[in-house]
Design an enzyme around this catalytic site. Structure first.
Site, short mmCIF file in Angstrom:
data_model
loop_
_atom_site.label_atom_id
_atom_site.label_comp_id
_atom_site.label_asym_id
_atom_site.label_seq_id
_atom_site.Cartn_x
_atom_site.Cartn_y
_atom_site.Cartn_z
N ASP A 47 0.85 -1.20 0.00
CA ASP A 47 0.00 0.00 0.00
C ASP A 47 0.88 1.25 0.00
O ASP A 47 0.66 2.19 -0.77
CB ASP A 47 -0.88 0.06 1.26
CG ASP A 47 -1.94 -1.03 1.35
OD1 ASP A 47 -3.13 -0.72 1.25
OD2 ASP A 47 -1.57 -2.22 1.51
N GLU A 70 -5.48 7.29 0.30
CA GLU A 70 -5.88 6.60 1.53
C GLU A 70 -4.82 6.63 2.64
O GLU A 70 -5.15 6.71 3.80
CB GLU A 70 -6.26 5.14 1.21
CG GLU A 70 -6.74 4.43 2.46
CD GLU A 70 -7.52 3.17 2.21
OE1 GLU A 70 -7.53 2.66 1.08
OE2 GLU A 70 -8.13 2.68 3.19
N ASP A 123 -6.67 5.03 -4.35
CA ASP A 123 -6.56 3.92 -3.41
C ASP A 123 -5.39 3.08 -3.87
O ASP A 123 -5.47 2.39 -4.90
CB ASP A 123 -7.85 3.09 -3.38
CG ASP A 123 -7.89 2.19 -2.14
OD1 ASP A 123 -6.82 1.98 -1.53
OD2 ASP A 123 -8.98 1.71 -1.77
N ILE A 125 -3.92 0.41 -2.74
CA ILE A 125 -4.38 -0.98 -2.87
C ILE A 125 -5.80 -1.02 -2.34
O ILE A 125 -6.03 -0.83 -1.14
CB ILE A 125 -3.52 -1.98 -2.07
CG1 ILE A 125 -2.14 -2.13 -2.71
CG2 ILE A 125 -4.20 -3.37 -2.08
CD1 ILE A 125 -1.36 -3.34 -2.24
N ASP A 126 -6.72 -1.23 -3.25
CA ASP A 126 -8.10 -1.42 -2.84
C ASP A 126 -8.28 -2.93 -2.68
O ASP A 126 -7.86 -3.70 -3.54
CB ASP A 126 -9.02 -0.87 -3.93
CG ASP A 126 -10.48 -1.02 -3.57
OD1 ASP A 126 -10.80 -0.94 -2.37
OD2 ASP A 126 -11.29 -1.23 -4.48
N THR A 128 -7.20 -4.60 0.32
CA THR A 128 -5.96 -5.08 0.97
C THR A 128 -6.16 -6.49 1.54
O THR A 128 -5.24 -7.31 1.51
CB THR A 128 -5.54 -4.10 2.09
OG1 THR A 128 -5.45 -2.79 1.51
CG2 THR A 128 -4.20 -4.45 2.68
N ASP A 272 -12.80 4.45 -3.11
CA ASP A 272 -13.28 3.08 -3.31
C ASP A 272 -14.25 2.97 -4.49
O ASP A 272 -14.67 1.86 -4.83
CB ASP A 272 -13.98 2.56 -2.04
CG ASP A 272 -12.99 2.16 -0.96
OD1 ASP A 272 -11.87 1.76 -1.31
OD2 ASP A 272 -13.35 2.25 0.23
P1 AMP Z 1 -14.50 -4.73 -1.07
O1 AMP Z 1 -13.21 -5.34 -1.47
O2 AMP Z 1 -15.42 -4.44 -2.20
O3 AMP Z 1 -15.16 -5.46 0.06
O4 AMP Z 1 -14.19 -3.28 -0.54
C1 AMP Z 1 -13.02 -2.95 0.12
C2 AMP Z 1 -13.25 -1.60 0.77
O5 AMP Z 1 -14.31 -1.69 1.69
C3 AMP Z 1 -12.09 -1.10 1.57
O6 AMP Z 1 -11.25 -0.33 0.76
C4 AMP Z 1 -12.73 -0.25 2.67
O7 AMP Z 1 -12.54 1.12 2.43
C5 AMP Z 1 -14.22 -0.56 2.53
N1 AMP Z 1 -14.91 -0.81 3.79
C6 AMP Z 1 -14.39 -0.92 5.03
N2 AMP Z 1 -15.38 -1.10 5.96
C7 AMP Z 1 -16.55 -1.10 5.27
C8 AMP Z 1 -17.93 -1.22 5.65
N3 AMP Z 1 -18.30 -1.40 6.90
N4 AMP Z 1 -18.86 -1.16 4.68
C9 AMP Z 1 -18.51 -0.99 3.39
N5 AMP Z 1 -17.22 -0.87 2.97
C10 AMP Z 1 -16.25 -0.92 3.90
MG MG Z 2 -10.23 0.58 -0.71
#
Ligand code: AMP
Ligand code: MG
Length: 326
Positions: A47, A70, A123, A125-126, A128, A272
């Site tokens: 990251d 981020e 981001d 690394i989206d 992680t 995101d």
């Molecule tokens: P994903 O891989 O689609 O599940 O999304 C990853 C992203 O979800 C991360 O980059 C976080 O910023 C975000 N995230 C963290 N906590 C939550 C939450 N409670 N609800 C929705 N997204 C979240």
């Molecule tokens: Mg992210």
């Protein structure tokens, strides 16, 4: 914005380098150690390295632009973290030779918390958690002007390039420019081809994609919606904005993100969704929150005016919004 504009060239070059750095770390160290941030979410040396490289390249070409990103270097600068900072610096050096630890931290800190008239959302690394599991992750970069996304790039280093060959070549780069369409390239930026969303007209033909992490979305609500719409194909769980990429190239029809019941008031981060949303829209898709409102990229780092996310091939959007109301 033109396809050959300096913004596009810089974004592609930065995403390619960052994506190569992340893959190198994933292969060398299986992702490496992760630190926990104050919100308990993980951050890795990848990251930090990815953010350092991308911020450096953007600031070099566009010194007056803001980058809303981020990470920051606060944790890395702690004296008990010097070994980790050393690792980040070594990896960054493989792509930007002779960079010092101090420079790496200062590049990471080009990232700011406030949005301006024109800014980049990053981001590094989206997903992680996906990165650490060896699953999907993405490097997501978008250029936003007056609250509108103008350019989006998503590097998905571990995503199969072609659904017909799911165990074949991996690594995709998605690019979209406002009004100019969406494209997929190989991870080195070659072999550019346009992509389009699915033409499914009936919800029963749809395939849903959703988060892997149960805390990030309400899987049960998605299941109920699928039943209501007679969607029988199993949902595809995938980490990161790679979900927007596979929707944009027509592999799935709907990306659902109903807020999880553990955190119903959760506000999404702009980084995101900024890059992913333009890639889905320019491929013919539609992106709103679960109440049908446009995504808010103007309020700050959080999408204050939205609740959850709905992405579709456009055709099915209204019928899904209706079903979500009930
Ligand atoms: P994903 O891989 O689609 O599940 O999304 C990853 C992203 O979800 C991360 O980059 C976080 O910023 C975000 N995230 C963290 N906590 C939550 C939450 N409670 N609800 C929705 N997204 C979240
Ligand atoms: Mg992210």
């Amino acid at each position: 914005m033109d396809r050959n504009s300096p913004e596009v060239m810089t974004a592609i070059q930065a995403a390619i380098k960052a994506s190569a750095l992340c893959e190198k770390i994933r292969v060398d160290l299986a992702g490496g150690e992760s630190l926990l941030k104050s919100d308990r979410s993980p951050v890795t040396i990848a990251d930090y390295g990815s953010q350092a490289i991308i911020c450096k390249l953007i600031k070099e070409r566009f010194p007056n632009d803001t980058i809303v990103a981020e990470e920051d270097s606060k944790e890395l600068r702690r004296s008990d973290r010097s070994r980790i900072l050393g690792q980040v610096t070594n990896y960054v050096n493989a792509f930007i030779p002779a960079s010092s630890s101090e420079e790496v931290c200062s590049w990471i800190d080009f990232g700011s918390n406030s949005v301006t008239d024109r800014f980049w959302a990053l981001d590094p690394i989206d997903g992680t958690k996906g990165f650490l599991r060896g699953d999907q992750y993405a490097i997501a970069l978008a250029l936003i002007e007056k609250g509108r996304v103008k350019l989006g790039i998503l590097a998905c280093p571990n995503l199969y390039a072609d659904i017909q060959h799911p165990f074949g070549e991996r690594g995709c780069l998605f690019l979209a420019l406002k009004g100019k369409g969406s494209f997929q390239m190989d991870s080195t930026g070659v072999n550019k081809r346009p992509i389009y969303v699915s033409k499914a007209k009936s919800p029963s033909e749809a395939i849903i994609t959703e988060s892997v992490e149960p805390d990030h979305a309400d899987h049960l609500a998605h299941q109920r919606l699928a039943q209501k719409l007679n969607i029988s194909k199993p949902s595809l769980r995938m980490d990161s904005q790679a979900k927007y990429g596979i929707l944009a190239r027509g592999e799935v029809t709907l990306y659902l993100r109903v807020p999880s019941s553990a955190e119903p008031g959760y506000k999404e981060n702009i980084w995101d969704h900024a890059a992913g949303s333009i890639i889905a829209e320019e491929a013919g898709g539609r992106v709103t929150d679960v109440l049908g409102r446009p995504l808010d990229f103007a309020s700050g780092i959080k999408m204050e005016k939205n609740q959850g996310i709905l992405v579709s091939n456009g055709i099915l959007h209204e019928v899904v919004l209706k079903a979500l109301e009930m």
